[in-house]
Design a protein around this motif. Structure first.
Motif, short mmCIF file in Angstrom:
data_model
loop_
_atom_site.label_atom_id
_atom_site.label_comp_id
_atom_site.label_asym_id
_atom_site.label_seq_id
_atom_site.Cartn_x
_atom_site.Cartn_y
_atom_site.Cartn_z
N GLU A 159 72.32 -28.13 73.60
CA GLU A 159 71.79 -29.16 72.70
C GLU A 159 72.89 -30.09 72.20
OE1 GLU A 159 68.01 -27.40 70.37
OE2 GLU A 159 69.79 -26.14 70.31
N LEU B 62 73.26 -34.56 73.36
CA LEU B 62 73.01 -35.51 72.27
C LEU B 62 73.12 -36.97 72.70
CD1 LEU B 62 74.79 -33.77 69.25
CD2 LEU B 62 72.35 -34.10 69.60
N GLY B 63 74.10 -37.25 73.54
CA GLY B 63 74.30 -38.65 73.95
C GLY B 63 73.55 -39.04 75.21
N ARG C 42 70.07 -38.14 75.81
CA ARG C 42 68.70 -37.69 75.60
C ARG C 42 67.69 -38.45 76.46
NH1 ARG C 42 67.37 -37.33 69.34
NH2 ARG C 42 67.01 -35.10 69.38
N ARG D 282 81.17 -33.60 75.55
CA ARG D 282 80.03 -34.27 74.91
C ARG D 282 80.27 -35.78 74.84
NH1 ARG D 282 78.63 -32.86 68.72
NH2 ARG D 282 80.60 -33.96 68.45
N THR D 283 81.52 -36.16 74.56
CA THR D 283 81.84 -37.59 74.47
C THR D 283 81.81 -38.24 75.86
OG1 THR D 283 83.25 -37.05 72.61
CG2 THR D 283 83.53 -39.23 73.54
N PRO E 70 77.87 -39.45 78.08
CA PRO E 70 77.19 -40.75 78.18
C PRO E 70 77.97 -41.78 79.00
CG PRO E 70 77.41 -40.04 75.87
CD PRO E 70 78.31 -39.18 76.69
N VAL F 176 77.53 -37.48 65.56
CA VAL F 176 76.17 -37.78 66.05
C VAL F 176 75.92 -39.28 66.00
CG1 VAL F 176 73.76 -37.56 65.33
CG2 VAL F 176 75.14 -35.52 65.65
N LEU G 123 77.42 -40.99 68.84
CA LEU G 123 76.73 -40.75 70.12
C LEU G 123 75.45 -41.59 70.20
CD1 LEU G 123 77.34 -36.92 70.30
CD2 LEU G 123 78.08 -38.57 72.02
N GLY G 124 75.29 -42.50 69.27
CA GLY G 124 74.17 -43.44 69.32
C GLY G 124 72.91 -42.95 68.63
N LEU G 125 73.00 -41.84 67.91
CA LEU G 125 71.81 -41.33 67.21
C LEU G 125 71.90 -41.68 65.73
CD1 LEU G 125 71.74 -37.78 68.83
CD2 LEU G 125 70.29 -39.71 69.42
N PHE H 226 68.02 -37.61 62.61
CA PHE H 226 68.36 -36.41 63.35
C PHE H 226 68.56 -35.19 62.45
CE2 PHE H 226 71.48 -33.77 65.67
CZ PHE H 226 70.78 -33.58 66.84
#
Lengths: 242, 254
Positions: free
Chosen positions: A97, A101-102, A104, A151-152, A155, B120, B123-125, B130
Protein backbone atom coordinates in the motif's frame (compact mmCIF):
# COMPACT_ATOMS: atom_id res chain seq x y z
CA UNK A 1 16.72 22.62 -15.90
CA UNK A 2 16.16 23.95 -12.38
CA UNK A 3 16.97 27.54 -11.47
CA UNK A 4 16.83 29.49 -8.23
CA UNK A 5 17.02 33.26 -8.75
CA UNK A 6 17.78 35.37 -5.69
CA UNK A 7 15.42 33.36 -3.46
CA UNK A 8 14.74 34.60 0.07
CA UNK A 9 12.92 32.71 2.79
CA UNK A 10 12.53 33.54 6.47
CA UNK A 11 10.82 31.75 9.35
CA UNK A 12 9.92 34.53 11.74
CA UNK A 13 13.09 36.53 12.41
CA UNK A 14 15.34 33.71 11.11
CA UNK A 15 16.51 34.18 7.53
CA UNK A 16 17.09 30.73 6.06
CA UNK A 17 17.51 31.52 2.36
CA UNK A 18 19.26 34.80 1.72
CA UNK A 19 19.49 35.37 -2.00
CA UNK A 20 19.99 31.77 -3.12
CA UNK A 21 20.85 31.58 -6.81
CA UNK A 22 21.93 28.48 -8.65
CA UNK A 23 21.03 26.39 -11.66
CA UNK A 24 21.08 22.63 -12.13
CA UNK A 25 21.27 20.96 -15.51
CA UNK A 26 19.13 18.08 -16.75
CA UNK A 27 20.57 14.62 -15.98
CA UNK A 28 23.05 16.04 -13.48
CA UNK A 29 23.85 14.62 -10.02
CA UNK A 30 24.02 17.79 -8.01
CA UNK A 31 25.00 17.88 -4.34
CA UNK A 32 24.14 20.69 -1.94
CA UNK A 33 26.41 20.69 1.08
CA UNK A 34 26.63 22.88 4.13
CA UNK A 35 26.24 23.00 7.87
CA UNK A 36 22.85 22.45 9.48
CA UNK A 37 20.47 25.38 9.09
CA UNK A 38 22.02 26.81 5.94
CA UNK A 39 18.87 26.28 3.89
CA UNK A 40 19.63 23.08 1.96
CA UNK A 41 16.46 21.16 2.85
CA UNK A 42 14.40 24.34 2.70
CA UNK A 43 15.47 24.93 -0.89
CA UNK A 44 14.46 21.37 -1.85
CA UNK A 45 11.04 21.82 -0.25
CA UNK A 46 10.45 24.90 -2.42
CA UNK A 47 10.74 22.72 -5.53
CA UNK A 48 7.73 20.59 -4.57
CA UNK A 49 5.63 23.36 -3.08
CA UNK A 50 5.99 22.39 0.55
CA UNK A 51 7.31 25.92 1.07
CA UNK A 52 6.81 29.18 -0.84
CA UNK A 53 9.61 31.75 -1.17
CA UNK A 54 9.23 35.22 0.33
CA UNK A 55 10.83 36.66 -2.78
CA UNK A 56 12.83 35.52 -5.77
CA UNK A 57 11.99 33.10 -8.55
CA UNK A 58 12.25 29.33 -8.99
CA UNK A 59 12.11 27.73 -12.40
CA UNK A 60 11.65 24.09 -13.36
CA UNK A 61 12.32 23.85 -17.10
CA UNK A 62 10.34 26.76 -18.56
CA UNK A 63 7.85 26.99 -15.72
CA UNK A 64 8.13 29.59 -13.00
CA UNK A 65 6.75 27.88 -9.89
CA UNK A 66 7.53 30.36 -7.09
CA UNK A 67 3.95 31.41 -6.44
CA UNK A 68 2.12 28.30 -7.63
CA UNK A 69 -1.03 27.21 -5.81
CA UNK A 70 -1.50 23.73 -4.30
CA UNK A 71 -3.40 22.62 -7.41
CA UNK A 72 -0.75 23.98 -9.76
CA UNK A 73 1.85 21.91 -7.94
CA UNK A 74 0.12 18.60 -8.79
CA UNK A 75 1.93 18.17 -12.16
CA UNK A 76 5.18 19.53 -10.67
CA UNK A 77 5.06 16.84 -7.97
CA UNK A 78 4.70 14.19 -10.69
CA UNK A 79 7.84 15.58 -12.24
CA UNK A 80 9.83 15.95 -8.98
CA UNK A 81 10.00 13.10 -6.47
CA UNK A 82 11.24 13.97 -2.99
CA UNK A 83 12.96 11.39 -0.79
CA UNK A 84 12.62 12.65 2.76
CA UNK A 85 15.27 12.65 5.46
CA UNK A 86 13.13 10.23 7.48
CA UNK A 87 11.75 7.27 5.52
CA UNK A 88 8.25 8.80 5.94
CA UNK A 89 6.53 5.50 5.13
CA UNK A 90 2.94 5.23 6.32
CA UNK A 91 3.31 2.90 9.31
CA UNK A 92 -0.31 1.78 9.32
CA UNK A 93 -0.22 0.59 5.70
CA UNK A 94 1.39 -2.51 4.25
CA UNK A 95 4.53 -2.25 2.16
CA UNK A 96 2.42 -2.75 -0.98
CA UNK A 97 0.00 0.00 0.00
CA UNK A 98 2.92 2.34 0.62
CA UNK A 99 4.47 1.58 -2.74
CA UNK A 100 1.29 2.13 -4.77
CA UNK A 101 0.54 5.55 -3.29
CA UNK A 102 1.94 7.37 -6.31
CA UNK A 103 0.65 4.92 -8.94
CA UNK A 104 -2.96 4.45 -7.88
CA UNK A 105 -4.16 5.15 -11.43
CA UNK A 106 -2.54 1.95 -12.77
CA UNK A 107 -4.27 -1.44 -12.77
CA UNK A 108 -3.14 -4.21 -10.43
CA UNK A 109 -1.00 -6.05 -13.03
CA UNK A 110 0.81 -2.87 -14.05
CA UNK A 111 1.37 -1.94 -10.41
CA UNK A 112 2.90 -5.30 -9.56
CA UNK A 113 5.14 -5.29 -12.65
CA UNK A 114 6.42 -1.82 -11.89
CA UNK A 115 6.92 -2.60 -8.19
CA UNK A 116 8.89 -5.72 -9.04
CA UNK A 117 11.25 -3.81 -11.33
CA UNK A 118 11.68 -0.94 -8.88
CA UNK A 119 12.35 -3.19 -5.89
CA UNK A 120 15.04 -4.87 -7.94
CA UNK A 121 16.54 -1.49 -8.80
CA UNK A 122 16.83 -0.53 -5.12
CA UNK A 123 18.03 -3.97 -4.03
CA UNK A 124 14.89 -4.99 -2.15
CA UNK A 125 13.69 -7.85 -4.35
CA UNK A 126 13.67 -10.13 -1.29
CA UNK A 127 10.67 -8.19 0.04
CA UNK A 128 8.52 -8.86 -3.00
CA UNK A 129 6.85 -11.96 -1.58
CA UNK A 130 5.91 -10.24 1.70
CA UNK A 131 4.60 -6.97 0.35
CA UNK A 132 1.02 -7.53 1.45
CA UNK A 133 1.76 -8.96 4.89
CA UNK A 134 4.59 -6.78 6.14
CA UNK A 135 4.43 -3.24 7.44
CA UNK A 136 7.20 -0.60 7.50
CA UNK A 137 8.10 -0.97 11.21
CA UNK A 138 9.14 -4.59 10.50
CA UNK A 139 11.97 -3.38 8.23
CA UNK A 140 15.42 -2.20 9.24
CA UNK A 141 16.08 1.53 8.95
CA UNK A 142 18.22 1.00 5.85
CA UNK A 143 15.47 -1.07 4.21
CA UNK A 144 12.92 1.60 5.07
CA UNK A 145 15.10 4.22 3.37
CA UNK A 146 15.37 2.04 0.27
CA UNK A 147 11.65 1.37 0.25
CA UNK A 148 11.00 5.11 0.51
CA UNK A 149 13.28 5.59 -2.47
CA UNK A 150 11.38 2.88 -4.36
CA UNK A 151 8.08 4.60 -3.54
CA UNK A 152 9.43 7.88 -4.91
CA UNK A 153 10.75 6.18 -8.06
CA UNK A 154 7.53 4.32 -8.89
CA UNK A 155 5.63 7.27 -10.44
CA UNK A 156 8.71 7.74 -12.62
CA UNK A 157 9.62 11.36 -11.82
CA UNK A 158 12.15 13.12 -14.04
CA UNK A 159 13.84 14.85 -11.13
CA UNK A 160 14.78 13.16 -7.84
CA UNK A 161 15.31 15.24 -4.75
CA UNK A 162 17.11 13.56 -1.86
CA UNK A 163 16.96 15.23 1.54
CA UNK A 164 19.92 13.86 3.51
CA UNK A 165 19.35 10.31 2.26
CA UNK A 166 22.03 8.74 4.45
CA UNK A 167 21.23 10.34 7.81
CA UNK A 168 21.18 7.71 10.53
CA UNK A 169 22.80 5.00 8.39
CA UNK A 170 26.07 3.20 9.01
CA UNK A 171 28.98 3.98 6.61
CA UNK A 172 28.50 0.79 4.56
CA UNK A 173 24.78 1.32 4.00
CA UNK A 174 25.47 4.99 3.40
CA UNK A 175 27.89 4.07 0.63
CA UNK A 176 25.34 1.65 -0.85
CA UNK A 177 22.71 4.40 -0.92
CA UNK A 178 25.08 6.77 -2.68
CA UNK A 179 25.95 4.09 -5.22
CA UNK A 180 22.23 3.55 -5.69
CA UNK A 181 21.67 7.27 -6.31
CA UNK A 182 24.36 7.21 -8.96
CA UNK A 183 23.04 4.02 -10.56
CA UNK A 184 19.45 5.29 -10.70
CA UNK A 185 20.51 8.65 -12.02
CA UNK A 186 22.67 7.20 -14.78
CA UNK A 187 20.54 4.12 -15.66
CA UNK A 188 17.24 5.98 -15.78
CA UNK A 189 18.57 9.37 -16.90
CA UNK A 190 17.21 11.21 -13.87
CA UNK A 191 18.28 14.58 -12.59
CA UNK A 192 19.30 14.14 -8.95
CA UNK A 193 19.65 16.87 -6.35
CA UNK A 194 21.09 15.57 -3.10
CA UNK A 195 21.22 17.50 0.15
CA UNK A 196 23.97 16.07 2.30
CA UNK A 197 26.72 16.59 4.86
CA UNK A 198 28.70 13.71 3.42
CA UNK A 199 31.49 15.36 1.43
CA UNK A 200 33.39 12.10 0.95
CA UNK A 201 30.60 10.34 -0.96
CA UNK A 202 29.50 13.57 -2.64
CA UNK A 203 32.93 13.94 -4.22
CA UNK A 204 32.70 10.36 -5.49
CA UNK A 205 29.36 10.52 -7.27
CA UNK A 206 28.45 14.19 -7.88
CA UNK A 207 28.71 15.87 -11.26
CA UNK A 208 28.71 19.22 -9.49
CA UNK A 209 28.49 20.42 -5.90
CA UNK A 210 27.36 23.60 -4.23
CA UNK A 211 28.42 24.62 -0.74
CA UNK A 212 25.85 26.74 1.08
CA UNK A 213 26.36 29.06 3.98
CA UNK A 214 23.83 31.43 5.58
CA UNK A 215 21.23 30.73 2.89
CA UNK A 216 23.36 31.38 -0.19
CA UNK A 217 25.83 29.54 -2.39
CA UNK A 218 29.42 30.23 -1.35
CA UNK A 219 31.10 27.69 -3.61
CA UNK A 220 30.13 25.79 -6.72
CA UNK A 221 31.97 23.43 -9.02
CA UNK A 222 32.88 19.94 -10.12
CA UNK A 223 34.40 17.56 -7.54
CA UNK A 224 37.87 18.47 -8.81
CA UNK A 225 37.21 22.18 -8.52
CA UNK A 226 35.78 21.74 -5.04
CA UNK A 227 38.85 19.75 -3.92
CA UNK A 228 41.08 22.67 -4.91
CA UNK A 229 38.73 25.41 -3.74
CA UNK A 230 40.16 28.26 -1.65
CA UNK A 231 36.75 29.03 -0.08
CA UNK A 232 36.98 28.77 3.72
CA UNK A 233 33.73 26.84 4.18
CA UNK A 234 34.70 24.30 1.50
CA UNK A 235 38.17 23.97 2.96
CA UNK A 236 36.65 23.26 6.37
CA UNK A 237 34.59 20.44 4.84
CA UNK A 238 37.67 19.10 3.05
CA UNK A 239 39.69 19.16 6.26
CA UNK A 240 37.09 16.94 7.90
CA UNK A 241 37.92 14.32 5.27
CA UNK A 242 41.58 14.17 6.27
CA UNK B 1 -9.23 36.98 22.84
CA UNK B 2 -8.57 37.64 19.13
CA UNK B 3 -6.27 34.64 19.10
CA UNK B 4 -9.04 32.45 20.54
CA UNK B 5 -11.57 33.73 18.01
CA UNK B 6 -9.13 32.99 15.19
CA UNK B 7 -8.60 29.49 16.58
CA UNK B 8 -12.36 28.99 16.72
CA UNK B 9 -12.69 30.18 13.13
CA UNK B 10 -9.98 27.74 12.05
CA UNK B 11 -11.79 24.91 13.85
CA UNK B 12 -15.08 25.80 12.16
CA UNK B 13 -13.40 26.00 8.76
CA UNK B 14 -11.70 22.62 9.27
CA UNK B 15 -14.93 21.02 10.52
CA UNK B 16 -16.87 22.34 7.52
CA UNK B 17 -14.19 21.04 5.16
CA UNK B 18 -14.34 17.55 6.73
CA UNK B 19 -18.11 17.63 6.55
CA UNK B 20 -18.39 18.57 2.89
CA UNK B 21 -15.75 16.01 1.97
CA UNK B 22 -18.02 13.15 2.98
CA UNK B 23 -18.26 11.92 -0.67
CA UNK B 24 -14.49 11.36 -0.63
CA UNK B 25 -15.10 8.45 1.72
CA UNK B 26 -16.03 6.47 -1.36
CA UNK B 27 -12.53 6.90 -2.82
CA UNK B 28 -10.92 6.07 0.53
CA UNK B 29 -13.51 3.47 1.52
CA UNK B 30 -10.93 0.80 2.38
CA UNK B 31 -9.16 3.12 4.77
CA UNK B 32 -12.49 4.21 6.24
CA UNK B 33 -13.61 0.61 6.79
CA UNK B 34 -10.29 -0.24 8.39
CA UNK B 35 -10.44 2.78 10.69
CA UNK B 36 -14.08 2.15 11.48
CA UNK B 37 -13.40 -1.45 12.46
CA UNK B 38 -10.27 -0.46 14.40
CA UNK B 39 -11.99 2.27 16.39
CA UNK B 40 -15.02 0.08 17.05
CA UNK B 41 -13.06 -2.91 18.29
CA UNK B 42 -10.67 -0.75 20.28
CA UNK B 43 -13.46 1.10 22.05
CA UNK B 44 -15.99 -1.61 22.66
CA UNK B 45 -14.58 -2.75 26.01
CA UNK B 46 -14.31 0.86 27.22
CA UNK B 47 -17.89 1.55 26.18
CA UNK B 48 -19.25 -1.58 27.84
CA UNK B 49 -17.33 -0.86 31.05
CA UNK B 50 -18.33 2.80 31.08
CA UNK B 51 -21.96 1.95 30.26
CA UNK B 52 -22.38 -0.77 32.90
CA UNK B 53 -20.78 1.21 35.70
CA UNK B 54 -22.45 4.52 34.83
CA UNK B 55 -25.83 2.81 34.98
CA UNK B 56 -24.89 0.91 38.12
CA UNK B 57 -23.60 3.95 40.02
CA UNK B 58 -26.63 6.02 39.09
CA UNK B 59 -29.00 3.20 40.06
CA UNK B 60 -27.39 2.75 43.47
CA UNK B 61 -27.46 6.50 44.14
CA UNK B 62 -31.13 6.75 43.13
CA UNK B 63 -31.92 3.71 45.24
CA UNK B 64 -30.38 5.33 48.32
CA UNK B 65 -32.65 8.35 47.86
CA UNK B 66 -35.82 6.55 46.83
CA UNK B 67 -35.90 3.86 49.50
CA UNK B 68 -36.38 6.51 52.22
CA UNK B 69 -39.64 7.43 50.51
CA UNK B 70 -40.63 3.88 49.66
CA UNK B 71 -40.56 4.80 45.98
CA UNK B 72 -38.30 1.99 44.78
CA UNK B 73 -40.89 0.97 42.22
CA UNK B 74 -39.98 3.96 40.05
CA UNK B 75 -36.24 3.31 40.35
CA UNK B 76 -35.86 1.72 36.91
CA UNK B 77 -37.68 4.55 35.17
CA UNK B 78 -35.92 7.35 37.02
CA UNK B 79 -32.50 5.82 36.65
CA UNK B 80 -32.93 5.11 32.95
CA UNK B 81 -34.19 8.60 32.26
CA UNK B 82 -31.43 10.27 34.30
CA UNK B 83 -28.72 8.13 32.83
CA UNK B 84 -29.62 8.35 29.17
CA UNK B 85 -30.48 12.04 29.33
CA UNK B 86 -27.47 13.35 31.18
CA UNK B 87 -24.85 11.31 32.98
CA UNK B 88 -24.54 8.45 30.49
CA UNK B 89 -23.72 10.45 27.34
CA UNK B 90 -21.27 12.71 29.13
CA UNK B 91 -19.36 9.97 30.98
CA UNK B 92 -19.18 7.63 28.01
CA UNK B 93 -18.15 10.52 25.74
CA UNK B 94 -15.37 11.47 28.19
CA UNK B 95 -14.06 7.93 28.14
CA UNK B 96 -14.19 7.71 24.34
CA UNK B 97 -12.49 11.11 24.02
CA UNK B 98 -9.72 9.87 26.29
CA UNK B 99 -9.25 6.67 24.34
CA UNK B 100 -10.23 7.12 20.68
CA UNK B 101 -9.64 10.87 20.55
CA UNK B 102 -6.21 10.74 22.13
CA UNK B 103 -5.16 7.77 19.97
CA UNK B 104 -6.27 9.38 16.70
CA UNK B 105 -4.67 12.69 17.61
CA UNK B 106 -1.37 11.01 18.51
CA UNK B 107 -1.44 8.90 15.34
CA UNK B 108 -2.06 11.87 13.03
CA UNK B 109 0.41 14.01 14.97
CA UNK B 110 3.12 11.38 14.62
CA UNK B 111 2.38 11.12 10.90
CA UNK B 112 2.82 14.87 10.66
CA UNK B 113 6.11 15.12 12.53
CA UNK B 114 7.63 12.11 10.76
CA UNK B 115 6.82 13.64 7.34
CA UNK B 116 4.33 10.87 6.41
CA UNK B 117 1.72 13.52 5.61
CA UNK B 118 4.15 15.60 3.53
CA UNK B 119 5.36 12.47 1.73
CA UNK B 120 1.81 11.57 0.70
CA UNK B 121 1.31 15.15 -0.46
CA UNK B 122 4.47 14.93 -2.57
CA UNK B 123 3.14 11.74 -4.20
CA UNK B 124 0.25 13.77 -5.58
CA UNK B 125 -2.38 12.78 -3.02
CA UNK B 126 -4.39 15.07 -0.81
CA UNK B 127 -3.46 14.19 2.80
CA UNK B 128 -6.78 15.50 4.12
CA UNK B 129 -8.73 13.11 1.88
CA UNK B 130 -6.28 10.31 2.44
CA UNK B 131 -5.62 10.47 6.20
CA UNK B 132 -8.07 12.83 7.86
CA UNK B 133 -11.48 12.38 6.22
CA UNK B 134 -11.62 8.57 6.81
CA UNK B 135 -10.49 9.02 10.43
CA UNK B 136 -12.93 11.83 11.14
CA UNK B 137 -15.92 9.88 9.88
CA UNK B 138 -14.73 6.64 11.47
CA UNK B 139 -14.33 8.30 14.87
CA UNK B 140 -17.52 10.36 14.57
CA UNK B 141 -19.80 7.53 13.38
CA UNK B 142 -18.27 5.04 15.78
CA UNK B 143 -18.65 7.42 18.69
CA UNK B 144 -22.30 7.96 17.84
CA UNK B 145 -22.98 4.22 17.65
CA UNK B 146 -20.89 3.46 20.72
CA UNK B 147 -22.61 6.17 22.74
CA UNK B 148 -26.04 4.81 21.86
CA UNK B 149 -24.84 1.28 22.59
CA UNK B 150 -23.26 2.43 25.86
CA UNK B 151 -26.55 4.00 26.93
CA UNK B 152 -28.43 0.75 26.31
CA UNK B 153 -25.76 -1.08 28.31
CA UNK B 154 -26.07 1.48 31.11
CA UNK B 155 -29.75 0.55 31.54
CA UNK B 156 -28.71 -3.08 31.94
CA UNK B 157 -25.91 -2.04 34.32
CA UNK B 158 -28.37 -0.23 36.54
CA UNK B 159 -30.76 -3.16 36.48
CA UNK B 160 -28.07 -5.69 37.44
CA UNK B 161 -26.65 -3.44 40.18
CA UNK B 162 -29.93 -2.94 42.03
CA UNK B 163 -30.82 -6.59 41.57
CA UNK B 164 -27.55 -7.68 43.19
CA UNK B 165 -27.23 -4.97 45.85
CA UNK B 166 -30.82 -4.01 46.68
CA UNK B 167 -32.61 -7.19 45.63
CA UNK B 168 -34.90 -5.38 43.24
CA UNK B 169 -36.37 -7.73 40.68
CA UNK B 170 -35.37 -6.97 37.02
CA UNK B 171 -39.04 -7.17 35.94
CA UNK B 172 -39.95 -4.60 38.54
CA UNK B 173 -37.00 -2.43 37.45
CA UNK B 174 -37.98 -2.55 33.78
CA UNK B 175 -41.67 -1.92 34.45
CA UNK B 176 -41.22 1.84 34.82
CA UNK B 177 -38.56 2.29 32.18
CA UNK B 178 -41.08 2.78 29.41
CA UNK B 179 -43.00 5.40 31.38
CA UNK B 180 -39.96 7.54 32.29
CA UNK B 181 -37.71 6.98 29.30
CA UNK B 182 -39.95 9.01 27.01
CA UNK B 183 -39.38 9.75 23.36
CA UNK B 184 -38.07 13.13 24.51
CA UNK B 185 -35.39 11.43 26.65
CA UNK B 186 -34.39 9.18 23.78
CA UNK B 187 -34.31 12.11 21.36
CA UNK B 188 -32.10 14.01 23.80
CA UNK B 189 -29.75 11.04 24.26
CA UNK B 190 -29.42 10.43 20.53
CA UNK B 191 -28.92 14.15 19.81
CA UNK B 192 -26.14 14.30 22.37
CA UNK B 193 -24.54 11.16 20.96
CA UNK B 194 -24.53 12.62 17.43
CA UNK B 195 -23.14 16.00 18.48
CA UNK B 196 -20.55 14.52 20.88
CA UNK B 197 -19.42 12.06 18.20
CA UNK B 198 -18.93 14.80 15.60
CA UNK B 199 -17.14 17.01 18.13
CA UNK B 200 -14.77 14.24 19.18
CA UNK B 201 -14.02 13.29 15.57
CA UNK B 202 -13.31 16.88 14.64
CA UNK B 203 -11.22 17.84 17.67
CA UNK B 204 -8.91 14.83 17.55
CA UNK B 205 -8.37 15.07 13.79
CA UNK B 206 -7.81 18.84 13.79
CA UNK B 207 -5.29 18.77 16.64
CA UNK B 208 -3.51 15.76 15.16
CA UNK B 209 -3.31 17.29 11.69
CA UNK B 210 -2.14 20.66 13.02
CA UNK B 211 0.67 19.14 15.11
CA UNK B 212 3.96 21.03 14.87
CA UNK B 213 7.34 20.56 16.49
CA UNK B 214 8.36 16.94 16.96
CA UNK B 215 7.42 14.57 19.75
CA UNK B 216 6.70 17.44 22.12
CA UNK B 217 4.18 18.69 19.58
CA UNK B 218 2.49 15.28 19.55
CA UNK B 219 2.19 15.40 23.34
CA UNK B 220 0.73 18.88 23.13
CA UNK B 221 -1.76 17.79 20.46
CA UNK B 222 -2.97 14.92 22.64
CA UNK B 223 -3.31 17.24 25.64
CA UNK B 224 -5.25 19.77 23.57
CA UNK B 225 -7.52 17.01 22.28
CA UNK B 226 -8.31 15.79 25.78
CA UNK B 227 -8.98 19.26 27.19
CA UNK B 228 -10.87 20.63 24.19
CA UNK B 229 -12.99 17.48 23.85
CA UNK B 230 -14.09 17.61 27.45
CA UNK B 231 -14.82 21.34 27.41
CA UNK B 232 -16.66 21.03 24.09
CA UNK B 233 -18.70 18.06 25.36
CA UNK B 234 -19.75 19.90 28.55
CA UNK B 235 -20.68 23.05 26.61
CA UNK B 236 -22.53 21.07 23.96
CA UNK B 237 -24.33 19.13 26.70
CA UNK B 238 -25.61 22.36 28.22
CA UNK B 239 -26.76 23.84 24.92
CA UNK B 240 -28.43 20.65 23.67
CA UNK B 241 -30.30 20.25 26.97
CA UNK B 242 -31.33 23.90 26.83
CA UNK B 243 -32.53 23.74 23.21
CA UNK B 244 -34.43 20.48 23.73
CA UNK B 245 -36.01 21.99 26.86
CA UNK B 246 -37.22 24.97 24.79
CA UNK B 247 -38.60 22.66 22.12
CA UNK B 248 -40.40 20.50 24.67
CA UNK B 249 -41.84 23.51 26.51
CA UNK B 250 -43.13 24.95 23.28
CA UNK B 251 -45.24 21.80 23.09
CA UNK B 252 -44.24 21.01 19.53
CA UNK B 253 -42.29 17.92 20.44
CA UNK B 254 -43.71 14.71 18.99
Amino acid sequence: MIRFENVHKSFGPKKVLNGLSLSIQRGEIFFMLGRSGTGKSVSLKHLVGLLTPDSGKIWIDDTEISQFSENQFVPIRKKCGLVFQLPALVDSRSLYENLVLGIRHLDAVQKLARISATLKAVGLESLEKDLFERFPPSLSYGEQKRLALARTLLPDPEILLYDEPTTGLDPTTSLQIHDLIKKISKDFGKTSIVVSHDMRNALKIADRLAVLDAGRVVDLGTPEEIRRSPVAMTMAFMEDLQ
Amino acid sequence: MIHRLEALREHLRFFWMLFIRLPELFTERREFMRQFADVGVRSLSTTVTAGIFTGAIMALQFHLQLKDFGAESVLGGLNTSGTIREVGPILIAFMLAGKVGAFTSAELGTMKVTDQIQAVRCLGLDPISFFVVPRFWAVALNSILLLVFGLVISVLGGMIAVWMVADINPDQYLLMVERFATSESIFLAVSKSVIFGLLMGHICCANGYWTEGGTQGVGLAVKKTAVQSMVAIVLADFFISWIVEIIVRSGDFL
